[in-house]
Design an enzyme around this catalytic site. Structure first.
Site, PDB file in Angstrom:
ATOM      1  CG  PHE A   1       4.445 -15.043  42.141  1.00 31.65           C
ATOM      2  CD1 PHE A   1       5.568 -15.825  41.880  1.00 31.65           C
ATOM      3  CD2 PHE A   1       3.694 -15.176  43.186  1.00 31.65           C
ATOM      4  CE1 PHE A   1       6.134 -16.651  43.072  1.00 31.65           C
ATOM      5  CE2 PHE A   1       4.076 -16.215  44.173  1.00 31.65           C
ATOM      6  CZ  PHE A   1       5.184 -16.833  44.428  1.00 31.65           C
TER       7      PHE A   1
ATOM      8  CG  ASP B   1       4.593  -8.422  43.352  1.00 30.96           C
ATOM      9  OD1 ASP B   1       5.589  -8.299  44.145  1.00 30.96           O
ATOM     10  OD2 ASP B   1       3.653  -9.240  43.608  1.00 30.96           O
TER      11      ASP B   1
ATOM     12  CE1 TYR C   1       8.975 -14.991  50.655  1.00 30.09           C
ATOM     13  CE2 TYR C   1       7.367 -13.987  52.190  1.00 30.09           C
ATOM     14  CZ  TYR C   1       7.508 -14.702  50.923  1.00 30.09           C
ATOM     15  OH  TYR C   1       6.487 -15.100  50.000  1.00 30.09           O
ATOM     16  CE  LYS C   2       9.724 -13.780  47.250  1.00 28.84           C
ATOM     17  NZ  LYS C   2       8.589 -13.812  46.244  1.00 28.84           N
TER      18      LYS C   2
ATOM     19  NE  ARG D   1      13.857 -18.468  41.441  1.00 28.44           N
ATOM     20  CZ  ARG D   1      12.898 -17.956  42.496  1.00 28.44           C
ATOM     21  NH1 ARG D   1      12.055 -17.128  41.722  1.00 28.44           N
ATOM     22  NH2 ARG D   1      12.550 -18.500  43.543  1.00 28.44           N
TER      23      ARG D   1
END
Ligand SMILES: *Cc1c(COP(=O)(O)O)cnc(C)c1O
Length: 407
Positions: free
Chosen positions: A124, A193, A218-219, A366
């Protein structure tokens, strides 16, 4: 699979009840909980209570009366069973990017004489940028290798192996246990991560021998837009590592107001400044959506949902889209990607129909599966919608081609 068959799967789903813990708009199939988790039903009330009764009525006394000062560790304790850690190993703080910086700098400073941060190519972006920044600051090098070359690249110059557990694009998953073992054999530390795994997979940070980890609030954890992140430091390392962003709330006696920094023992030393109480109230509600639910059940449903989606898309769309995630569910996290040369426009057309996924350059559509609120019937309808968009070429319109600032 027919709609009726999918509804039967929902009727026998042991996690079906958890959907009531969320407020989802009617007519929307939300397959983007890996980017922003849905709103927990309890979150608006928690925010109002914190703002009006605590902040409003009790003002500054709330730091003690409502234990605001301990929320970063109290709320972290809710996360402990979700990621397989002791409550005393977790802290809610900052953003993922800042937590990465803190733990990466702490880790390399704990391995003096070693000069390499080992990571993965196409990790990422923020992970790579933070590593490059830490390397520049501390005169180290970043060595980025392919996903299957990590273990072979660990050597006696490796200070820390920093990886994203589940790849944000392909959903490819690293073998945490094997990489931890290889890193430790060479004397290196590991920093994981968990942004795309926490809340979707059964993670065992302690049992798999992890040293350090960070992840997003927040995911899949449903903490709200820009929710604070979390960090994990294994008990055995806590007093050996020091926080590079030394602040008063990581001090042994913050309210002694002394001039010299002296870190408190334990996880709290990784705190820097005043915690964001309103954001923590929302994250608390997000984590409460996991109450009483076993992560093994979440992981099993995640696999069942993604497997069904792949089968339905391939049956309905033929060769028009290419699966760009592993076919074997054990090799994947909780999302799947399909490639299409006009993937951006196809996704926009699908969103216009109420099926929400997202797009990752260059050509990947996605779809994320949040086992707490996604239903099997939604999966079948989403695949049906995708097939319709493709056969009708509905996507082939200028309004679906303009790239938004956030994809
Ligand atoms: C979402 C995500 C981030 C986000 O970092 P922020 O600091 O919250 O913007 C970082 N790393 C990975 C792997 C992610 O998926």
């Amino acid at each position: 699979m027919t709609d009726g068959e999918a509804q039967q799967l929902d009727a026998s789903d042991a996690l079906a009840f958890a959907r009531e813990r969320f407020r989802l708009p009617d007519g929307i199939i939300y397959l983007d909980g890996n980017s922003l988790g849905a709103l927990p039903t309890a979150a608006p009330g928690a925010l109002t209570e914190t703002a009006e009764r605590q902040w409003g009525d009790d003002l500054i006394a709330s730091w003690t009366r409502h234990d605001w000062i301990d929320w970063p560790t109290r709320i972290a304790a809710r996360l402990a069973p979700i990621v397989g850690a002791n409550p005393s190993e977790l802290l809610i703080a900052d953003s993922t990017s800042v937590c990465l910086f803190k733990l990466l700098a702490a880790a390399v400073r704990a391995r003096p004489g070693r000069h390499t941060i080992l990571t993965q190519k196409h990790n990422f972006p923020t992970d790579l940028y933070v590593a490059q920044g830490v390397a520049r600051m501390l005169c180290l090098r970043v060595h980025a290798v392919g996903p299957h070359e990590v273990i072979g690249a660990i050597d006696h110059d490796t200070a820390v192996v920093m990886l994203t557990h589940v790849d944000y694009r392909s959903a490819a998953i690293h073998d945490m246990r094997a990489i931890n073992r290889a890193a430790h054999a060479a004397g290196a530390l590991t920093l994981w991560d968990l942004c795309h795994s926490a809340g979707a997979l059964a993670i065992d940070l302690d049992g798999s021998g992890c040293d350090l980890a960070v992840g997003c609030g927040y995911k899949y954890l449903n903490g709200g837009p820009g929710a604070p992140a979390f960090l994990y430091v294994a008990e055995r390392l806590q007093n050996e590592l020091t926080n590079p962003i030394q602040g008063w709330l990581g001090h042994a006696e913050p309210f002694a107001f002394v001039d010299d920094y002296r870190p408190v023992d334990g996880i709290a030393r990784f705190q820097t400044g005043t915690p964001p109480i309103l954001a923590l109230a929302a994250l608390d509600a997000g984590l409460a959506t996991f109450d009483g639910i076993a992560m093994a059940d979440i992981e099993a449903k995640s696999r069942a949902l993604s497997q069904l989606f792949i089968a339905e898309v391939e049956a309905r769309c033929g060769g028009e889209v290419q699966l760009a995630s592993a076919r074997d569910a054990m090799q994947r996290g909780s999302h799947v990607v399909f490639a299409h040369p006009n993937g951006y426009a196809v996704m926009q057309a699908l969103i216009a129909r109420g099926v929400i996924g997202d797009f990752r350059a260059p050509d990947l559509m996605r779809f994320g599966f949040a086992p707490l609120y996604n239903r099997f019937a939604d999966i079948v309808r989403a695949a049906e919608g995708l097939a319709d968009v493709l056969t009708s070429r509905e996507w082939d319109q200028p309004r679906f081609m303009t790239r938004a600032k956030v994809t």
